[in-house]
Design a protein around this motif. Structure first.
Motif, short mmCIF file in Angstrom:
data_model
loop_
_atom_site.label_atom_id
_atom_site.label_comp_id
_atom_site.label_asym_id
_atom_site.label_seq_id
_atom_site.Cartn_x
_atom_site.Cartn_y
_atom_site.Cartn_z
N MET A 144 -37.35 31.97 0.04
CA MET A 144 -37.12 30.81 0.89
C MET A 144 -38.41 30.05 1.09
O MET A 144 -39.48 30.65 1.14
N ASP B 115 -30.68 32.68 12.77
CA ASP B 115 -29.48 32.97 11.97
C ASP B 115 -29.80 33.72 10.68
O ASP B 115 -28.91 34.03 9.91
N ARG B 116 -31.08 33.98 10.42
CA ARG B 116 -31.57 34.70 9.25
C ARG B 116 -31.24 33.99 7.94
O ARG B 116 -31.30 34.57 6.88
N GLU B 117 -30.88 32.71 8.04
CA GLU B 117 -30.51 31.91 6.87
C GLU B 117 -31.67 31.07 6.35
O GLU B 117 -31.51 30.34 5.38
N GLY B 118 -32.80 31.13 7.00
CA GLY B 118 -33.94 30.33 6.60
C GLY B 118 -35.19 30.73 7.34
O GLY B 118 -35.21 31.69 8.10
N ARG C 180 -37.84 23.51 9.03
CA ARG C 180 -36.83 24.54 8.71
C ARG C 180 -36.65 24.53 7.21
O ARG C 180 -36.47 23.49 6.60
N PHE C 181 -36.69 25.73 6.61
CA PHE C 181 -36.67 25.87 5.16
C PHE C 181 -35.68 26.95 4.74
O PHE C 181 -35.62 28.00 5.37
N THR C 182 -34.95 26.69 3.65
CA THR C 182 -34.00 27.68 3.12
C THR C 182 -34.43 28.18 1.76
O THR C 182 -35.32 27.67 1.15
#
Length: 155
Positions: free
Chosen positions: A13, A136-139, A153-155
């Motif tokens: 990520m 959310d542990r998505e990024g 915010r980075f994915t």
């Protein structure tokens, strides 16, 4: 000898369209080696940063990378390399219209400390920032060290 394909390495990520850490897959002991693909607007790092104990070299395979430095912007084209000594501030990005592919090499490998600055809208300028996992542990998110504001915010 150890051989790997970039497809065998997990995507990490971050602010690049594709980043693959090759050093772990190669069992490198002294060298950090990362593969990057940057779409227009992407960057190598989360912010303007420096590695106090690590030198870093970028080799551009395809396209052009523009590095913000203390002395101004420097363009590095395909077939060219740029080196940053330990402690030199920099942020590489794709400021063009075409994809940029590059390799980043850093030594020593275990010198992981990074100092980073990003624009904080609440503080009104560049401040020190940290990177952490999003709730959310998505990024990943970057946060101003002074006020705690999320600055990216980075994915």
């Amino acid at each position: 000898m150890k051989r790997v394909s970039r497809e065998d390495c997990e995507r990490r990520m971050g602010p690049a369209a594709d980043k693959r850490a090759l050093s772990a897959a190669l069992d490198a002991e002294e060298l950090a080696l990362n593969y990057y693909e940057l779409e227009p607007g992407d960057s190598f790092g989360f912010g303007y940063h420096r590695h106090p104990e690590q030198e870093e070299v970028f080799y551009v395979v395809e396209g052009t990378a523009t590095f913000e430095t203390e002395d101004g912007d420097v363009e590095v084209s395909a077939g060219e390399a740029v080196r940053f000594a330990p402690g030199e501030w920099q942020l590489g990005r794709n400021a063009g219209d075409e994809r940029c592919v590059a390799l980043a090499m850093g030594a020593p490998l275990d010198a992981r400390r990074t100092e980073m600055l990003r624009e904080c809208p609440d503080c009104g300028g560049r401040t020190e920032n940290t990177v952490e996992m999003a709730d959310d542990r998505e990024g990943l998110v970057t946060r101003c060290s002074d006020c705690g504001t999320e600055t990216g915010r980075f994915t």
